[in-house]
Design an enzyme around this catalytic site. Structure first.
Site, PDB file in Angstrom:
ATOM      1  N   SER A 167     -39.922  14.897  69.409  1.00 20.91           N
ATOM      2  CA  SER A 167     -39.285  15.834  68.562  1.00 20.91           C
ATOM      3  C   SER A 167     -39.644  15.696  66.976  1.00 20.91           C
ATOM      4  CB  SER A 167     -37.688  15.750  68.793  1.00 20.91           C
ATOM      5  OG  SER A 167     -37.136  16.666  67.740  1.00 20.91           O
TER       6      SER A 167
ATOM      7  N   TYR B  69     -29.467  11.614  68.201  1.00 15.27           N
ATOM      8  CA  TYR B  69     -30.729  12.361  68.865  1.00 15.27           C
ATOM      9  C   TYR B  69     -31.886  12.023  68.055  1.00 15.27           C
ATOM     10  CZ  TYR B  69     -33.722  16.187  70.128  1.00 15.27           C
ATOM     11  OH  TYR B  69     -34.654  16.894  70.659  1.00 15.27           O
TER      12      TYR B  69
END
Length: 249
Positions: A141, A155
């Site tokens: 990501s 995250y």
């Protein structure tokens, strides 16, 4: 090189299902796994109706069951007659501010996105080393580029770990027939990622997945996708003052 036999984890929805559709349109045989077997079976029926010449194998898999991962990969390898590419896509987007009583959400995210991704990489690379060829793709990501505050902290940390793993493997395996790609997608319109970002930066699903698949097919070592604006933001984000980054929590 055309990687004809492709395994995708987390393929029951979102980016995984969209990548499966795009690779099927390119004539690739697919091995699809996820927890939601009913969704996989529906996707398999859709793909075979549109592309009747393909092989599409499906298996239920919870990637957090680390003992099950190599077994399922081996079953799918046998059904397809080999695996040319494994896309480690399964991920989780839960999160809460650390110390606020939701350690369960943060630990689940860290486990799925990093520890379980490493278990999948272990299983894939064992197969590739035996075959002396293969392409491992890790779906990280843009959150990996810079630590994020608040509910996004766990995250971002898990994806940073995954990107570091991909970089290490790419260095180790350079000059061999085994290739490693780390994808760092920005905000693409799925149920998980679109909620997390500024709506002005969210890319439509088809455009985002086309960019991901193009980078995979190029076998780039690392790619921020879609290229605009995320390639530029990949350079900018590490330079931003912490006061600016605090607003992203």
């Amino acid at each position: 090189m055309t990687r004809r036999r492709i395994l995708i984890t987390g393929a029951s929805s979102g980016l995984g299902a969209a990548m499966a559709r795009e690779f099927a349109a390119r004539g690739r045989d697919l091995a699809l796994c996820a927890r939601r077997v009913t969704n996989l079976e529906e996707l398999r029926a859709e793909l075979l109706a549109a592309h009747p010449g393909l092989t599409v194998a499906v298996r239920g898999l919870d990637v957090n069951d680390h003992d099950a991962v190599p077994k399922v990969f081996d079953e799918l390898r046998a059904e397809l007659g080999g695996l040319d590419r494994v896309i480690v896509n399964a991920g989780l987007g839960k999160g809460a501010r650390l110390g606020t009583g939701r350690a369960d959400a943060n630990l689940a995210t860290a486990t799925t996105n990093f520890v379980s991704a490493m278990a999948q990489a272990e299983a894939a690379l064992r197969i590739f080393r035996e075959q002396r060829s293969g392409h491992l793709v890790l779906v990280s990501s843009m959150s990996a580029v810079r630590g994020l505050p608040g509910p996004k902290a766990a995250y971002a940390a898990s994806k940073a770990g995954l990107s570091a793993l991909g970089e290490g493997l790419a260095i180790e395996l350079r000059g061999t027939p085994i290739k490693v790609t780390t994808l760092q997608p920005g905000f693409i319109a799925t149920d998980m990622s679109a909620r997390a970002g500024d709506a002005r930066l969210v890319t439509p699903l088809d455009k985002g997945v086309n960019s991901m698949v193009a980078a995979i097919e190029r076998e780039s070592v690392r790619a921020n996708v879609p290229e605009w604006p995320w390639r530029v933001l990949g350079f900018v984000m590490p330079l931003l003052p912490r006061a600016v980054m605090a607003r992203m929590g």
